[in-house]
Write a protein that holds these residues in place. Sequence first.
Motif, PDB file in Angstrom:
ATOM      1  N   VAL A 136       1.203  -1.266   0.075  1.00 34.85           N
ATOM      2  CA  VAL A 136      -0.028  -0.247   0.007  1.00 34.85           C
ATOM      3  C   VAL A 136       0.745   1.079  -0.261  1.00 34.85           C
ATOM      4  CG1 VAL A 136      -1.998   1.122   1.842  1.00 34.85           C
ATOM      5  CG2 VAL A 136      -1.786  -1.286   1.172  1.00 34.85           C
ATOM      6  N   THR A 137       1.875   0.926   0.923  1.00 37.42           N
ATOM      7  CA  THR A 137       2.584   2.486   1.148  1.00 37.42           C
ATOM      8  C   THR A 137       3.392   2.784   0.057  1.00 37.42           C
ATOM      9  OG1 THR A 137       2.894   1.907   3.301  1.00 37.42           O
ATOM     10  CG2 THR A 137       5.339   3.477   2.133  1.00 37.42           C
ATOM     11  N   ALA A 138       4.559   1.534  -1.148  1.00 40.36           N
ATOM     12  CA  ALA A 138       5.069   1.394  -2.323  1.00 40.36           C
ATOM     13  C   ALA A 138       4.015   2.672  -3.347  1.00 40.36           C
ATOM     14  CB  ALA A 138       5.514   0.556  -2.710  1.00 40.36           C
ATOM     15  N   ALA A 139       2.660   1.407  -3.191  1.00 38.31           N
ATOM     16  CA  ALA A 139       1.593   2.198  -4.536  1.00 38.31           C
ATOM     17  C   ALA A 139       1.310   3.751  -4.330  1.00 38.31           C
ATOM     18  CB  ALA A 139       0.367   1.460  -4.894  1.00 38.31           C
ATOM     19  N   LEU A 140       1.078   4.194  -2.937  1.00 36.84           N
ATOM     20  CA  LEU A 140       0.965   5.376  -2.856  1.00 36.84           C
ATOM     21  C   LEU A 140       1.358   6.123  -2.740  1.00 36.84           C
ATOM     22  CD1 LEU A 140      -1.780   4.729   0.465  1.00 36.84           C
ATOM     23  CD2 LEU A 140      -1.883   5.325  -2.386  1.00 36.84           C
ATOM     24  N   ILE A 141       2.913   6.390  -2.156  1.00 37.12           N
ATOM     25  CA  ILE A 141       4.009   6.870  -2.584  1.00 37.12           C
ATOM     26  C   ILE A 141       4.147   7.541  -4.401  1.00 37.12           C
ATOM     27  CG2 ILE A 141       6.710   7.199  -2.043  1.00 37.12           C
ATOM     28  CD1 ILE A 141       6.428   6.107   0.122  1.00 37.12           C
ATOM     29  N   THR A 142       4.456   6.144  -4.664  1.00 38.35           N
ATOM     30  CA  THR A 142       4.665   6.715  -6.138  1.00 38.35           C
ATOM     31  C   THR A 142       3.511   7.228  -6.906  1.00 38.35           C
ATOM     32  OG1 THR A 142       3.850   4.791  -6.663  1.00 38.35           O
ATOM     33  CG2 THR A 142       6.535   4.352  -6.382  1.00 38.35           C
ATOM     34  N   ALA A 143       2.363   7.484  -6.533  1.00 41.06           N
ATOM     35  CA  ALA A 143       1.230   7.952  -7.270  1.00 41.06           C
ATOM     36  C   ALA A 143       1.665   9.514  -6.395  1.00 41.06           C
ATOM     37  CB  ALA A 143      -0.059   7.437  -6.765  1.00 41.06           C
TER      38      ALA A 143
ATOM     39  N   TYR B 264       0.137  -8.298  -4.037  1.00 35.72           N
ATOM     40  CA  TYR B 264       1.035  -8.191  -5.938  1.00 35.72           C
ATOM     41  C   TYR B 264      -0.114  -7.047  -6.551  1.00 35.72           C
ATOM     42  CZ  TYR B 264       3.236  -9.847 -10.606  1.00 35.72           C
ATOM     43  OH  TYR B 264       4.028 -10.000 -11.271  1.00 35.72           O
ATOM     44  N   ARG B 265      -1.144  -7.122  -6.380  1.00 37.88           N
ATOM     45  CA  ARG B 265      -2.278  -6.762  -7.201  1.00 37.88           C
ATOM     46  C   ARG B 265      -1.855  -4.939  -6.516  1.00 37.88           C
ATOM     47  NH1 ARG B 265      -5.224  -7.444 -11.765  1.00 37.88           N
ATOM     48  NH2 ARG B 265      -5.591  -9.462 -10.873  1.00 37.88           N
ATOM     49  N   ILE B 266      -1.884  -5.534  -5.748  1.00 42.84           N
ATOM     50  CA  ILE B 266      -1.690  -3.594  -5.301  1.00 42.84           C
ATOM     51  C   ILE B 266      -0.416  -2.574  -5.457  1.00 42.84           C
ATOM     52  CG2 ILE B 266      -1.567  -2.186  -3.416  1.00 42.84           C
ATOM     53  CD1 ILE B 266      -2.624  -3.983  -1.718  1.00 42.84           C
ATOM     54  N   ALA B 267       0.635  -3.461  -5.464  1.00 42.81           N
ATOM     55  CA  ALA B 267       1.808  -2.509  -6.068  1.00 42.81           C
ATOM     56  C   ALA B 267       1.996  -3.163  -7.634  1.00 42.81           C
ATOM     57  CB  ALA B 267       2.734  -3.538  -5.430  1.00 42.81           C
TER      58      ALA B 267
ATOM     59  N   PHE C  32       9.597  -2.375  -1.531  1.00 42.87           N
ATOM     60  CA  PHE C  32       8.250  -3.168  -1.731  1.00 42.87           C
ATOM     61  C   PHE C  32       8.697  -4.752  -2.419  1.00 42.87           C
ATOM     62  CE2 PHE C  32       4.819  -5.492  -3.630  1.00 42.87           C
ATOM     63  CZ  PHE C  32       4.690  -6.497  -2.751  1.00 42.87           C
ATOM     64  N   ASP C  33       8.897  -5.836  -1.146  1.00 46.75           N
ATOM     65  CA  ASP C  33       9.150  -7.038  -1.467  1.00 46.75           C
ATOM     66  C   ASP C  33       8.741  -8.173  -1.276  1.00 46.75           C
ATOM     67  OD1 ASP C  33       9.647  -9.600  -2.280  1.00 46.75           O
ATOM     68  OD2 ASP C  33      12.300  -9.168  -0.834  1.00 46.75           O
ATOM     69  N   ILE C  34       7.345  -8.957  -2.505  1.00 45.21           N
ATOM     70  CA  ILE C  34       6.228  -9.809  -1.424  1.00 45.21           C
ATOM     71  C   ILE C  34       6.521 -10.767  -0.608  1.00 45.21           C
ATOM     72  CG2 ILE C  34       6.283 -10.960  -3.440  1.00 45.21           C
ATOM     73  CD1 ILE C  34       3.600 -10.918  -4.142  1.00 45.21           C
TER      74      ILE C  34
END
Length: 299
Positions: free
Chosen positions: A46-53, A102-105, A207-209
């Motif tokens: 969630v953090t990786a997806a939001l920060i890159t956004a 996986y889907r989120i990131a 982020f590492d799954i």
Amino acid sequence: MFDILISVLEQGMIFGIMALGVYISYKILDFPDLSVDGTFPLGAAVTAALITAGVNPWLCLLVAFLAGCAAGTVTGLLNVKLKIKDLLSGILMMTALYSINYRIAGAPNKFLMGEPTIFSLPEGLPQWIVSYRYLILIAVIALFAKFALDWYLNTKSGFLLKSAGDNEGLVVTLAQNPGRIKIIGLAIANGLVALAGALNCQRVMQFDIQSGTGTMVMGLAAVIIGTAVFQKVRFLRVTTGVILGMIIYKACITLAIGSGLQSSDTNLVVTVLFVAALVLNDVVSKKKGKGGHRNAAAH
């Protein structure tokens, strides 16, 4: 040597937040919640997806916490409403979260190099703050999580949570639903685990799954070490002991690797430490039991 100590403290406090969540599920609720192996990378995803956004990194921590709460709620619903065994409920949620993360990131790995994080400080601050910004901010967040949990456990809802793990009948006599209390407890526990994952993601800028692998074992070891070693130190709360237990755990891992073992031996070291923690806990429990018998005989 000093840099190694700082690193141990940073990692110990980050994963100490995770251990607080495991403490709720394992010690308070007596619930072997394996979903934490999925909620830790959930917070990172969630953090990786939001920060890159372009979302504020501090807000990312809050959203990650809420995402963990949602995952914990689902685990609780599987157990309470669908009557699925506690262990299986956690396994099912952990398995589902692999795909969800996986889907989120959008990828099994995601790097945040060049992206702003909570550690990106404004210019003009004293050099010592800049140099130790990681340790300072991590300590502030870890202490906030600890004191917030201490406060909650002293509320009526927190009392019911502790009662739900020890004596569900008491909760029923108080006209409360123990199932609902359990769901709340699992939500808070997984929220803390996801918060730790989000903080770790911003610290390592990645982020590492697979980052959640072994999280449950690590958290259990910290809880057992913390409660066994520091239970006789009356001025320390249990939550403090849990965080200190994680710092000790991380220090032992660092010492083992520094003694010549390879990084591939980490899982072996983790297993040995976990067994040692169980043995220590058993020894302390037996001594406590003998002391109790002696006191009873004296009276």
